[in-house]
Scaffold this active site. Structure first.
Site, mmCIF file in Angstrom:
data_model
loop_
_atom_site.group_PDB
_atom_site.id
_atom_site.type_symbol
_atom_site.label_atom_id
_atom_site.label_comp_id
_atom_site.label_asym_id
_atom_site.label_seq_id
_atom_site.Cartn_x
_atom_site.Cartn_y
_atom_site.Cartn_z
ATOM 1 N N PHE A 18 0.844 -1.199 0.000
ATOM 2 C CA PHE A 18 0.000 0.000 0.000
ATOM 3 C C PHE A 18 0.882 1.252 0.000
ATOM 4 O O PHE A 18 0.644 2.187 -0.749
ATOM 5 C CB PHE A 18 -0.917 -0.004 1.223
ATOM 6 C CG PHE A 18 -2.027 1.006 1.137
ATOM 7 C CD1 PHE A 18 -3.248 0.643 0.587
ATOM 8 C CD2 PHE A 18 -1.851 2.307 1.570
ATOM 9 C CE1 PHE A 18 -4.274 1.581 0.479
ATOM 10 C CE2 PHE A 18 -2.857 3.245 1.467
ATOM 11 C CZ PHE A 18 -4.082 2.880 0.920
ATOM 12 N N ASP A 19 1.901 1.250 0.861
ATOM 13 C CA ASP A 19 2.844 2.368 0.901
ATOM 14 C C ASP A 19 4.238 1.806 0.625
ATOM 15 O O ASP A 19 5.039 1.597 1.522
ATOM 16 C CB ASP A 19 2.776 3.068 2.265
ATOM 17 C CG ASP A 19 3.604 4.349 2.295
ATOM 18 O OD1 ASP A 19 4.211 4.698 1.256
ATOM 19 O OD2 ASP A 19 3.667 4.994 3.363
ATOM 20 N N LYS A 20 4.500 1.576 -0.653
ATOM 21 C CA LYS A 20 5.746 0.916 -1.058
ATOM 22 C C LYS A 20 6.959 1.796 -0.797
ATOM 23 O O LYS A 20 8.065 1.306 -0.609
ATOM 24 C CB LYS A 20 5.701 0.593 -2.559
ATOM 25 C CG LYS A 20 4.775 -0.552 -2.928
ATOM 26 C CD LYS A 20 4.705 -0.688 -4.437
ATOM 27 C CE LYS A 20 3.726 -1.741 -4.880
ATOM 28 N NZ LYS A 20 4.236 -3.106 -4.768
ATOM 29 N N ASN B 141 -2.825 -7.469 -9.345
ATOM 30 C CA ASN B 141 -1.707 -6.540 -9.587
ATOM 31 C C ASN B 141 -0.508 -7.298 -10.110
ATOM 32 O O ASN B 141 -0.257 -8.448 -9.744
ATOM 33 C CB ASN B 141 -1.381 -5.754 -8.310
ATOM 34 C CG ASN B 141 -0.310 -6.416 -7.469
ATOM 35 O OD1 ASN B 141 0.890 -6.255 -7.727
ATOM 36 N ND2 ASN B 141 -0.727 -7.197 -6.472
ATOM 37 N N GLY C 157 5.306 -5.403 -9.788
ATOM 38 C CA GLY C 157 6.713 -5.750 -9.999
ATOM 39 C C GLY C 157 7.680 -4.945 -9.143
ATOM 40 O O GLY C 157 8.754 -4.535 -9.614
ATOM 41 N N SER D 222 6.038 -12.738 -3.975
ATOM 42 C CA SER D 222 5.365 -11.971 -5.030
ATOM 43 C C SER D 222 5.414 -12.784 -6.313
ATOM 44 O O SER D 222 6.466 -13.290 -6.693
ATOM 45 C CB SER D 222 6.058 -10.628 -5.249
ATOM 46 O OG SER D 222 5.571 -10.081 -6.464
ATOM 47 N N THR E 260 7.808 -11.115 -9.709
ATOM 48 C CA THR E 260 9.256 -11.061 -9.925
ATOM 49 C C THR E 260 9.671 -12.476 -10.296
ATOM 50 O O THR E 260 9.442 -13.417 -9.517
ATOM 51 C CB THR E 260 9.992 -10.585 -8.656
ATOM 52 O OG1 THR E 260 9.597 -9.235 -8.390
ATOM 53 C CG2 THR E 260 11.508 -10.642 -8.813
HETATM 54 C C1 LIG Z 1 -1.789 -3.443 -5.462
HETATM 55 C C2 LIG Z 1 -1.136 -4.395 -4.528
HETATM 56 C C3 LIG Z 1 0.233 -4.333 -4.343
HETATM 57 C C4 LIG Z 1 0.867 -5.216 -3.482
HETATM 58 N N1 LIG Z 1 2.208 -5.115 -3.288
HETATM 59 C C5 LIG Z 1 2.815 -5.919 -2.389
HETATM 60 C C6 LIG Z 1 4.187 -5.771 -2.108
HETATM 61 O O1 LIG Z 1 4.864 -4.898 -2.633
HETATM 62 N N2 LIG Z 1 4.743 -6.630 -1.217
HETATM 63 C C7 LIG Z 1 4.024 -7.610 -0.579
HETATM 64 O O2 LIG Z 1 4.577 -8.340 0.248
HETATM 65 N N3 LIG Z 1 2.702 -7.749 -0.811
HETATM 66 C C8 LIG Z 1 2.098 -6.931 -1.696
HETATM 67 N N4 LIG Z 1 0.750 -7.068 -1.917
HETATM 68 C C9 LIG Z 1 0.018 -8.176 -1.255
HETATM 69 C C10 LIG Z 1 -0.685 -7.718 0.027
HETATM 70 O O3 LIG Z 1 0.236 -7.283 0.983
HETATM 71 C C11 LIG Z 1 -1.514 -8.860 0.612
HETATM 72 O O4 LIG Z 1 -0.654 -9.913 0.982
HETATM 73 C C12 LIG Z 1 -2.541 -9.407 -0.360
HETATM 74 O O5 LIG Z 1 -3.093 -8.369 -1.125
HETATM 75 C C13 LIG Z 1 -3.668 -10.153 0.347
HETATM 76 O O6 LIG Z 1 -4.364 -9.304 1.225
HETATM 77 P P1 LIG Z 1 -5.757 -8.581 0.848
HETATM 78 O O7 LIG Z 1 -6.658 -9.637 0.290
HETATM 79 O O8 LIG Z 1 -6.205 -7.955 2.128
HETATM 80 O O9 LIG Z 1 -5.422 -7.559 -0.195
HETATM 81 C C14 LIG Z 1 0.101 -6.195 -2.797
HETATM 82 C C15 LIG Z 1 -1.281 -6.250 -2.979
HETATM 83 C C16 LIG Z 1 -1.900 -5.364 -3.828
HETATM 84 C C17 LIG Z 1 -3.397 -5.442 -3.999
#
Ligand SMILES: Cc1cc2nc3c(=O)[nH]c(=O)nc-3n(C[C@H](O)[C@H](O)[C@H](O)COP(=O)(O)O)c2cc1C
Length: 351
Positions: free
Chosen positions: A70-72, A117, A120, A182, A185
């Site tokens: 969310f806050d990368k 998403n 990357g 992820s 990658t």
């Molecule tokens: C747009 C988006 C970007 C994400 N980017 C990351 C990330 O950079 N690193 C990571 O560990 N998880 C990332 N996630 C995964 C979330 O942290 C989470 O594990 C996943 O979305 C499942 O939770 P949720 O169903 O509440 O969204 C991302 C998820 C979304 C939707």
């Protein structure tokens, strides 16, 4: 308030490209960070009762955290904390900055309350993250920093790449997460394999154990593992006392209609919930409360958060739920927990 979000604001926001909306929202809340009156108003609106929990040796005012992604770029921790979160996980952060995949790379499967998403790991890199965190912390709640590998770093060099990032960010996080899951990658998920995972975590733990302040290390796992793979991951976590975050997004599309099958990337939100919960349940069985576990995937309300605690989570994170349910999600979850008399059962200390 949540009703207004869903009936009005969400309707407007969902007319636009998801990444553009996300960036614009983050930019606007970031600028509110230095306006103390704005912070106080948000805090008042989002305030809910405390649910003190201790996990991984950290005291949390409540067990609901913001998930990574969310806050990368560690831009808005102070204002995000005001939404009532018990903790924030920022990142994924890579050693060097990278732009991520070409746009469009973020999609709403709206009628299914899902998000796909393939970002990357777009991020400004570890040095910029450290500069921002130096300026913006403390956030008022514990902060976890989620680390990934650069896309151009060969898998064999991943341990060094993660270690350098960990060293750079170490003063700023309360805990650290090695993101091995992820789907965006290439080959990253290979790091779940026993030997690769040991090679990844050993240098990181050597560094942590040699540091004055010993901070907890988590690994974030995929929901797409076979039972034997999950068992190996659990064994490694037990051997090295690693916390586990279950789960990242899925590459499966079982719960979505044909039209979404060809959309590449990781699926999150409601269609991920069952798969993520299944992984959490198996994992909790395999680790039997001996390492801290966070549950994430498809939490949209109090009942789905409680389900994760019942399955064995010590802490719960949310991402997609915030997009679909609105900024008062944490308050709604905590109020529901209070109303139903639920209290996260396990509040143990872990080595
Ligand atoms: C747009 C988006 C970007 C994400 N980017 C990351 C990330 O950079 N690193 C990571 O560990 N998880 C990332 N996630 C995964 C979330 O942290 C989470 O594990 C996943 O979305 C499942 O939770 P949720 O169903 O509440 O969204 C991302 C998820 C979304 C939707």
């Amino acid at each position: 308030m949540s009703f207004l979000y869903k009936k009005l604001l969400r309707e407007v926001l969902f007319q636009f490209d998801p990444e553009t909306v996300h960036d614009a929202m983050l930019r606007s809340v970031r600028s509110l960070q230095n306006v103390s009156a704005a912070g106080r108003v948000i805090e008042l609106l989002a305030r809910a009762g405390d649910f003190p929990v201790t996990a991984a040796g950290i005291a949390f005012k409540n067990p609901i955290g913001l998930a990574a992604g969310f806050d990368k770029n560690c831009e808005a921790p102070r204002i995000l904390a005001k939404l009532g979160f018990g903790f924030l996980e920022l990142g994924t952060i890579t050693l060097r900055p990278q732009t991520g995949n070409p746009r469009p790379r973020l999609f709403r499967a709206r009628e299914h309350k899902g998000i796909i998403n393939r970002m990357g790991f777009n991020n400004a890199g570890a040095y910029e993250a450290a500069r921002r965190l130096q300026r913006l912390l403390p956030a008022g709640v514990p902060v976890g920093l989620n680390i990934g590998k650069n896309a151009d770093c060969p898998l064999d060099d991943a341990p060094r790449n993660y270690l350098e990032t960990l060293k750079t960010l170490y003063p700023f996080g309360d805990y650290f997460t090695l993101n091995i899951s992820s789907p965006n990658t290439l080959q990253l998920r290979e790091l779940h394999r026993k030997e690769r995972l040991a090679r990844l975590v050993e240098p990181a733990l050597d560094f942590i154990n040699g540091s004055a302040a010993k901070k907890p290390l988590f690994i974030k796992i995929a929901p797409d593992l076979e039972h034997a793979e999950l068992k190996e991951v659990a064994e490694t976590a037990l051997k090295y006392s690693l916390g586990i975050i279950a789960t990242n997004t899925t590459v499966k599309r079982d719960h979505l209609p044909e039209v979404w099958r060809s959309c590449e990337g990781g699926l999150s939100g409601l269609p991920l919930r069952d798969l993520s919960n299944e992984t959490l349940k198996k994992l909790a069985g395999l680790t039997a409360g001996r390492v801290p576990v966070m549950g994430v995937g498809g939490v949209f309300d109090g009942a789905s958060a409680i389900e994760k605690f019942r399955l064995g989570a010590d802490l719960v994170q949310v991402y997609s739920g915030l997009i679909y349910e609105g900024p008062l999600l944490v308050k709604n979850i905590l109020n529901y927990m209070k109303k139903t008399g639920f209290s996260p059962a396990k509040t143990g200390e872990y080595a």
